[in-house]
Design a protein around this motif. Structure first.
Motif, mmCIF file in Angstrom:
data_model
loop_
_atom_site.group_PDB
_atom_site.id
_atom_site.type_symbol
_atom_site.label_atom_id
_atom_site.label_comp_id
_atom_site.label_asym_id
_atom_site.label_seq_id
_atom_site.Cartn_x
_atom_site.Cartn_y
_atom_site.Cartn_z
ATOM 1 N N THR A 93 0.824 -1.207 0.000
ATOM 2 C CA THR A 93 0.000 0.000 0.000
ATOM 3 C C THR A 93 0.859 1.259 0.000
ATOM 4 O O THR A 93 0.410 2.326 -0.403
ATOM 5 C CB THR A 93 -0.947 0.042 1.214
ATOM 6 O OG1 THR A 93 -0.174 -0.015 2.409
ATOM 7 C CG2 THR A 93 -1.941 -1.100 1.168
ATOM 8 N N THR A 132 1.638 9.719 -4.530
ATOM 9 C CA THR A 132 1.238 8.456 -5.135
ATOM 10 C C THR A 132 2.172 8.104 -6.273
ATOM 11 O O THR A 132 2.476 8.940 -7.123
ATOM 12 C CB THR A 132 -0.207 8.566 -5.662
ATOM 13 O OG1 THR A 132 -1.062 8.907 -4.569
ATOM 14 C CG2 THR A 132 -0.677 7.259 -6.273
ATOM 15 N N ILE A 133 2.606 6.859 -6.294
ATOM 16 C CA ILE A 133 3.414 6.321 -7.388
ATOM 17 C C ILE A 133 2.470 5.467 -8.244
ATOM 18 O O ILE A 133 1.794 4.581 -7.729
ATOM 19 C CB ILE A 133 4.583 5.461 -6.838
ATOM 20 C CG1 ILE A 133 5.496 6.303 -5.946
ATOM 21 C CG2 ILE A 133 5.363 4.810 -7.979
ATOM 22 C CD1 ILE A 133 6.173 7.479 -6.636
ATOM 23 N N PRO A 134 2.423 5.736 -9.544
ATOM 24 C CA PRO A 134 1.496 4.973 -10.397
ATOM 25 C C PRO A 134 1.896 3.503 -10.530
ATOM 26 O O PRO A 134 3.063 3.148 -10.373
ATOM 27 C CB PRO A 134 1.589 5.686 -11.751
ATOM 28 C CG PRO A 134 2.822 6.505 -11.707
ATOM 29 C CD PRO A 134 3.175 6.745 -10.273
ATOM 30 N N ALA A 135 0.909 2.669 -10.822
ATOM 31 C CA ALA A 135 1.158 1.238 -11.050
ATOM 32 C C ALA A 135 2.090 1.082 -12.245
ATOM 33 O O ALA A 135 2.014 1.842 -13.217
ATOM 34 C CB ALA A 135 -0.163 0.515 -11.311
ATOM 35 N N ARG A 136 2.988 0.084 -12.145
ATOM 36 C CA ARG A 136 3.923 -0.215 -13.229
ATOM 37 C C ARG A 136 4.272 -1.685 -13.182
ATOM 38 O O ARG A 136 4.724 -2.172 -12.149
ATOM 39 C CB ARG A 136 5.198 0.621 -13.056
ATOM 40 C CG ARG A 136 5.591 1.333 -14.308
ATOM 41 C CD ARG A 136 6.879 2.111 -14.173
ATOM 42 N NE ARG A 136 7.964 1.241 -14.581
ATOM 43 C CZ ARG A 136 8.950 0.846 -13.803
ATOM 44 N NH1 ARG A 136 9.045 1.255 -12.595
ATOM 45 N NH2 ARG A 136 9.883 0.051 -14.261
ATOM 46 N N GLU A 154 3.905 -4.004 -10.058
ATOM 47 C CA GLU A 154 3.841 -3.159 -8.872
ATOM 48 C C GLU A 154 2.553 -2.329 -8.902
ATOM 49 O O GLU A 154 2.325 -1.560 -9.838
ATOM 50 C CB GLU A 154 5.064 -2.237 -8.865
ATOM 51 C CG GLU A 154 5.302 -1.518 -7.580
ATOM 52 C CD GLU A 154 6.621 -0.760 -7.627
ATOM 53 O OE1 GLU A 154 6.659 0.343 -8.205
ATOM 54 O OE2 GLU A 154 7.605 -1.298 -7.109
ATOM 55 N N PRO A 155 1.687 -2.458 -7.885
ATOM 56 C CA PRO A 155 0.449 -1.679 -7.876
ATOM 57 C C PRO A 155 0.711 -0.213 -7.524
ATOM 58 O O PRO A 155 1.778 0.130 -7.003
ATOM 59 C CB PRO A 155 -0.370 -2.354 -6.771
ATOM 60 C CG PRO A 155 0.650 -2.907 -5.834
ATOM 61 C CD PRO A 155 1.809 -3.326 -6.717
ATOM 62 N N GLU A 156 -0.265 0.628 -7.806
ATOM 63 C CA GLU A 156 -0.184 2.014 -7.342
ATOM 64 C C GLU A 156 0.013 1.982 -5.830
ATOM 65 O O GLU A 156 -0.591 1.166 -5.126
ATOM 66 C CB GLU A 156 -1.482 2.738 -7.693
ATOM 67 C CG GLU A 156 -1.502 4.176 -7.230
ATOM 68 C CD GLU A 156 -2.786 4.875 -7.604
ATOM 69 O OE1 GLU A 156 -2.913 5.308 -8.766
ATOM 70 O OE2 GLU A 156 -3.673 4.960 -6.730
ATOM 71 N N HIS A 157 0.883 2.853 -5.327
ATOM 72 C CA HIS A 157 1.159 2.878 -3.894
ATOM 73 C C HIS A 157 1.658 4.244 -3.473
ATOM 74 O O HIS A 157 1.925 5.104 -4.323
ATOM 75 C CB HIS A 157 2.182 1.792 -3.518
ATOM 76 C CG HIS A 157 3.507 1.960 -4.203
ATOM 77 N ND1 HIS A 157 3.727 1.579 -5.501
ATOM 78 C CD2 HIS A 157 4.678 2.459 -3.754
ATOM 79 C CE1 HIS A 157 4.982 1.844 -5.837
ATOM 80 N NE2 HIS A 157 5.579 2.381 -4.788
#
Length: 162
Positions: free
Chosen positions: A29, A100-104, A107-110
């Motif tokens: 998260t 927020t770091i975008p999903a890549r 790795e989910p958005e977190h």
């Protein structure tokens, strides 16, 4: 100020919710990160990285790599990402930020709960770009309008140069 107090409250709540893994990437998260605004020796400019994954100019820093020592992680990241040895480092945080770091990929958005520090390069220091960066460049506070960055980097510059 009230924004910093809110970030602090939210970070402490996050740590209380994740007492054993708030500092680890495996906490999906979000997790604590540490960064450093690295000033040149004359304290007239700061070194920013054109971040390869995020495509923006940012301060140096990143994941704690399971080392919960925030100042040590910020110093390590600044040294690794700049290629500069002998950075003078103040272990007292100057800023907090949650972004927020975008999903890549897998790795989910977190969230990154970033604790930020100030460093100073030795006289004559020459930066060396790492693979995490598209470019490294020194910027004065009056040059930020020429690049794509975010309000938190502008806030760091205000703290360092005002």
């Amino acid at each position: 100020d009230t924004d910093q107090a809110d970030f602090r409250r939210r970070m402490l709540a996050f740590i209380a919710e994740h007492p054993s893994d708030a500092h680890k990437r495996t906490c999906l998260t979000g997790h604590l990160t540490a960064s450093c605004l690295l000033l040149d020796h004359a304290e007239e400019r700061a070194l920013l990285t054109h971040h390869a994954k995020l495509g923006r100019w940012l301060q140096l820093g990143g994941h704690l790599d399971s080392d919960a020592n925030l100042p040590a992680a910020a110093w390590r990241e600044a040294t690794e990402e700049s290629g500069i040895q002998g950075i003078e480092f103040d272990p007292t945080p100057i800023d907090l930020d949650i972004h927020t770091i975008p999903a890549r990929g897998d790795e989910p958005e977190h969230l990154h709960l970033d604790v930020r520090f100030l460093g100073r390069a030795p006289a004559g220091a020459q930066e060396v770009r790492s693979e995490e960066s598209l470019d490294l460049r020194w910027f004065g506070p009056n040059e930020l309008d020429q690049i794509e960055t975010d309000p938190s980097v502008r806030r760091l510059f205000s703290l360092a140069f005002d």
